[in-house]
Design a protein around this motif. Sequence first.
Motif, PDB file in Angstrom:
ATOM      1  N   ALA A  93       0.827  -1.203   0.000  1.00  0.00           N
ATOM      2  CA  ALA A  93       0.000   0.000   0.000  1.00  0.00           C
ATOM      3  C   ALA A  93       0.865   1.258   0.000  1.00  0.00           C
ATOM      4  CB  ALA A  93      -0.929  -0.004   1.226  1.00  0.00           C
ATOM      5  N   ARG A  94       1.993   1.188   0.695  1.00  0.00           N
ATOM      6  CA  ARG A  94       2.890   2.359   0.724  1.00  0.00           C
ATOM      7  C   ARG A  94       3.481   2.618  -0.660  1.00  0.00           C
ATOM      8  NH1 ARG A  94       6.043   0.455   4.115  1.00  0.00           N
ATOM      9  NH2 ARG A  94       4.853   1.127   5.947  1.00  0.00           N
ATOM     10  N   ALA A  95       3.824   1.556  -1.378  1.00  0.00           N
ATOM     11  CA  ALA A  95       4.478   1.714  -2.680  1.00  0.00           C
ATOM     12  C   ALA A  95       3.494   2.064  -3.789  1.00  0.00           C
ATOM     13  CB  ALA A  95       5.235   0.428  -3.038  1.00  0.00           C
ATOM     14  N   LEU A  96       2.304   1.483  -3.766  1.00  0.00           N
ATOM     15  CA  LEU A  96       1.379   1.626  -4.889  1.00  0.00           C
ATOM     16  C   LEU A  96       0.209   2.555  -4.608  1.00  0.00           C
ATOM     17  CD1 LEU A  96       1.262  -2.101  -6.084  1.00  0.00           C
ATOM     18  CD2 LEU A  96       2.620  -0.213  -7.017  1.00  0.00           C
ATOM     19  N   LEU A  97      -0.209   2.672  -3.364  1.00  0.00           N
ATOM     20  CA  LEU A  97      -1.353   3.520  -3.031  1.00  0.00           C
ATOM     21  C   LEU A  97      -0.956   4.833  -2.363  1.00  0.00           C
ATOM     22  CD1 LEU A  97      -3.912   0.893  -1.647  1.00  0.00           C
ATOM     23  CD2 LEU A  97      -3.661   1.763  -3.983  1.00  0.00           C
ATOM     24  N   GLY A  98       0.324   4.969  -2.039  1.00  0.00           N
ATOM     25  CA  GLY A  98       0.740   6.185  -1.340  1.00  0.00           C
ATOM     26  C   GLY A  98       0.182   6.275   0.065  1.00  0.00           C
ATOM     27  N   LEU A  99      -0.144   5.133   0.664  1.00  0.00           N
ATOM     28  CA  LEU A  99      -0.728   5.084   1.996  1.00  0.00           C
ATOM     29  C   LEU A  99       0.330   4.612   2.983  1.00  0.00           C
ATOM     30  CD1 LEU A  99      -3.268   5.211   3.842  1.00  0.00           C
ATOM     31  CD2 LEU A  99      -3.638   2.804   3.286  1.00  0.00           C
ATOM     32  N   ASP A 100       0.686   5.466   3.911  1.00  0.00           N
ATOM     33  CA  ASP A 100       1.709   5.128   4.901  1.00  0.00           C
ATOM     34  C   ASP A 100       1.013   4.781   6.214  1.00  0.00           C
ATOM     35  OD1 ASP A 100       4.035   4.724   6.211  1.00  0.00           O
ATOM     36  OD2 ASP A 100       4.735   6.801   6.157  1.00  0.00           O
ATOM     37  N   VAL A 101       0.867   3.487   6.461  1.00  0.00           N
ATOM     38  CA  VAL A 101       0.213   3.001   7.671  1.00  0.00           C
ATOM     39  C   VAL A 101       1.283   2.615   8.683  1.00  0.00           C
ATOM     40  CG1 VAL A 101      -1.364   1.282   8.637  1.00  0.00           C
ATOM     41  CG2 VAL A 101      -1.755   2.184   6.349  1.00  0.00           C
ATOM     42  N   ASP A 102       1.183   3.147   9.878  1.00  0.00           N
ATOM     43  CA  ASP A 102       2.161   2.827  10.909  1.00  0.00           C
ATOM     44  C   ASP A 102       2.080   1.351  11.288  1.00  0.00           C
ATOM     45  OD1 ASP A 102       3.030   5.440  11.011  1.00  0.00           O
ATOM     46  OD2 ASP A 102       1.625   5.997  12.597  1.00  0.00           O
ATOM     47  N   ARG A 103       3.218   0.853  11.735  1.00  0.00           N
ATOM     48  CA  ARG A 103       3.257  -0.526  12.202  1.00  0.00           C
ATOM     49  C   ARG A 103       2.466  -0.638  13.505  1.00  0.00           C
ATOM     50  NH1 ARG A 103       8.746  -3.578  14.261  1.00  0.00           N
ATOM     51  NH2 ARG A 103       7.774  -5.572  14.825  1.00  0.00           N
ATOM     52  N   PRO A 104       1.604  -1.646  13.618  1.00  0.00           N
ATOM     53  CA  PRO A 104       0.840  -1.784  14.868  1.00  0.00           C
ATOM     54  C   PRO A 104       1.746  -2.183  16.020  1.00  0.00           C
ATOM     55  CG  PRO A 104       0.445  -3.666  13.441  1.00  0.00           C
ATOM     56  CD  PRO A 104       1.259  -2.690  12.634  1.00  0.00           C
ATOM     57  N   GLU A 105       1.188  -2.082  17.223  1.00  0.00           N
ATOM     58  CA  GLU A 105       1.983  -2.392  18.400  1.00  0.00           C
ATOM     59  C   GLU A 105       2.429  -3.859  18.383  1.00  0.00           C
ATOM     60  OE1 GLU A 105      -2.442  -2.407  19.460  1.00  0.00           O
ATOM     61  OE2 GLU A 105      -1.013  -1.220  18.314  1.00  0.00           O
ATOM     62  N   PRO A 106       3.677  -4.137  18.719  1.00  0.00           N
ATOM     63  CA  PRO A 106       4.187  -5.514  18.661  1.00  0.00           C
ATOM     64  C   PRO A 106       3.626  -6.368  19.797  1.00  0.00           C
ATOM     65  CG  PRO A 106       5.846  -4.070  19.585  1.00  0.00           C
ATOM     66  CD  PRO A 106       4.710  -3.180  19.156  1.00  0.00           C
ATOM     67  N   VAL A 107       3.856  -7.658  19.678  1.00  0.00           N
ATOM     68  CA  VAL A 107       3.448  -8.589  20.732  1.00  0.00           C
ATOM     69  C   VAL A 107       4.381  -8.409  21.929  1.00  0.00           C
ATOM     70  CG1 VAL A 107       3.172 -11.016  21.333  1.00  0.00           C
ATOM     71  CG2 VAL A 107       2.537 -10.215  19.049  1.00  0.00           C
ATOM     72  N   ARG A 108       3.808  -8.223  23.099  1.00  0.00           N
ATOM     73  CA  ARG A 108       4.594  -8.019  24.319  1.00  0.00           C
ATOM     74  C   ARG A 108       4.227  -9.101  25.346  1.00  0.00           C
ATOM     75  NH1 ARG A 108       3.235  -2.526  23.072  1.00  0.00           N
ATOM     76  NH2 ARG A 108       5.093  -1.310  22.539  1.00  0.00           N
ATOM     77  N   PRO A 109       4.984 -10.192  25.377  1.00  0.00           N
ATOM     78  CA  PRO A 109       4.702 -11.233  26.380  1.00  0.00           C
ATOM     79  C   PRO A 109       4.920 -10.710  27.792  1.00  0.00           C
ATOM     80  CG  PRO A 109       6.151 -12.044  24.627  1.00  0.00           C
ATOM     81  CD  PRO A 109       6.076 -10.566  24.475  1.00  0.00           C
ATOM     82  N   GLN A 110       4.090 -11.158  28.713  1.00  0.00           N
ATOM     83  CA  GLN A 110       4.198 -10.731  30.103  1.00  0.00           C
ATOM     84  C   GLN A 110       5.296 -11.480  30.857  1.00  0.00           C
ATOM     85  OE1 GLN A 110       2.512  -8.168  31.367  1.00  0.00           O
ATOM     86  NE2 GLN A 110       1.553  -7.867  29.366  1.00  0.00           N
ATOM     87  N   GLY A 111       5.738 -12.565  30.306  1.00  0.00           N
ATOM     88  CA  GLY A 111       6.790 -13.345  30.949  1.00  0.00           C
ATOM     89  C   GLY A 111       7.723 -13.928  29.914  1.00  0.00           C
ATOM     90  N   LYS A 112       8.474 -14.926  30.319  1.00  0.00           N
ATOM     91  CA  LYS A 112       9.420 -15.574  29.433  1.00  0.00           C
ATOM     92  C   LYS A 112       8.898 -16.956  29.047  1.00  0.00           C
ATOM     93  CE  LYS A 112      13.466 -13.214  31.345  1.00  0.00           C
ATOM     94  NZ  LYS A 112      14.811 -13.378  31.961  1.00  0.00           N
ATOM     95  N   GLY A 113       9.349 -17.414  27.892  1.00  0.00           N
ATOM     96  CA  GLY A 113       8.962 -18.743  27.460  1.00  0.00           C
ATOM     97  C   GLY A 113       7.955 -18.723  26.334  1.00  0.00           C
ATOM     98  N   VAL A 114       7.749 -19.916  25.756  1.00  0.00           N
ATOM     99  CA  VAL A 114       6.859 -20.061  24.606  1.00  0.00           C
ATOM    100  C   VAL A 114       5.417 -19.767  24.977  1.00  0.00           C
ATOM    101  CG1 VAL A 114       6.003 -21.686  22.865  1.00  0.00           C
ATOM    102  CG2 VAL A 114       8.412 -21.722  23.540  1.00  0.00           C
TER     103      VAL A 114
END
Length: 445
Positions: A93-114
């Motif tokens: 969309a950024r390249a062909l539509l001229g629409l610059d959409v921000d990256r959404p918030e990443p995944v933030r695990p509350q702890g460690k591990g799978v």
Amino acid sequence: MATDHPRAQWQDRPESSRSSFVPPALRAPFEGRTWREFGHLLLGLPISVLFFVLAVVTVSLGAGLLITFLGVPVLAAGLMACRGLGALERGRARALLGLDVDRPEPVRPQGKGVMAWVGAVLKSGVSWRHLLYALLHLPWAITSFTVSLTLWVTGWALLAYPLWQWVFPTYVGQPGIQVFGDGRNNNFYLDTSFEIAGASAAGLATVLLSAWLIRGFAQVDRLMISGLLGPSRLATRVVELESDRGVVVDTAAADLRRIERDLHDGAQARLVALAMDLGLAKEKLLEDPEAAAAMVDEAHGEVKLALRELRDLARGIHPAVLTDRGLSAALSAIASRCAVPVTVEVDLAERPAAAIEGIAYFTVSELLQNISKHARASRASVDVWCSDGRLMLQVTDDGRGGADLAAGSGLRGLAERLGAVDGVLAIDSPAGGPTSVTAELPWRG
């Protein structure tokens, strides 16, 4: 030359536009934007098929395996794959539509591990919005691909029909495009000059129509991508508030440092010198009364200077006239101290919130200081009014112009202060002047 009132200039600001002899309706098929959007629609179908298949397979497999432990991580992996394809869609969309959409918030695990990561993916609304996009976009991609490709190719083919009509009698064995026929003698071909011209005209109309249909289809894609593949409004607002909080903290720290510096270098140093002078006068009181009297007289002058500096410092923190009499009197007071004549007009039926009133005061104060130091103006004006529940300020001068947010750290800092309270700073300052700076603040009365 007479000018309109600044409120009218702010509310009805003309927009510059490039004139053209060709109307937009006729330019659309030949503009690069239309061809880029057409390319976006063509690429949208295979990508949407991949997106849809990935979503359906992973969700079905994950749901089917929920009876076992494997279903949960499979579903989480599918959602993460959808997020990866969402990044591809935002780039397209950024390249062909001229629409610059921000990256959404990443995944933030509350702890460690799978399991912490799996739980964070499943609880993330962004992941499920990407899955929804994968399911909804395929039927839309099929529709937009089919309609746009059919009309676009048909329109251009008919428009260029006079150039390739010779192919039919030369290679196909018929005089032109066959419109209808029963295989016997009732056949109708586009072969006469009038029919060929009519086909070309129909092709032109189809091209013009399909160009705007392509733009409409692309606009729907923009809405889907920005609405489902970008950050949520709540997350965006949280980021803005965190940034504004940082600006407020930095501004408060800078103000405290300025006050400490002014006290240390000004009134405090003067009071220390005054205490030393009074000590010397006390020692000389019996030995040399006349010298002691002269030293006390000098100390009296120092006291007056210290009091003046303290009053100026207190006025810089929050002027008493602003608290007691409001913006009109406070702005008139700072206008009287400006290096150029300033006219002040305040049209407020009531007072805004005290915090907003203070920000408005210091905004005008800093703008008038800039005029005194840099504008080389002969006159200036300050206009304050309320519009649609917003406090509006406009400071104008007839100076040399050239004020720019990017070039001046003072104006940039002022814009950041206003932004911290959902305010806006707009500057209109062409080279050679005049300069008009408009600030918009929430009322919060």
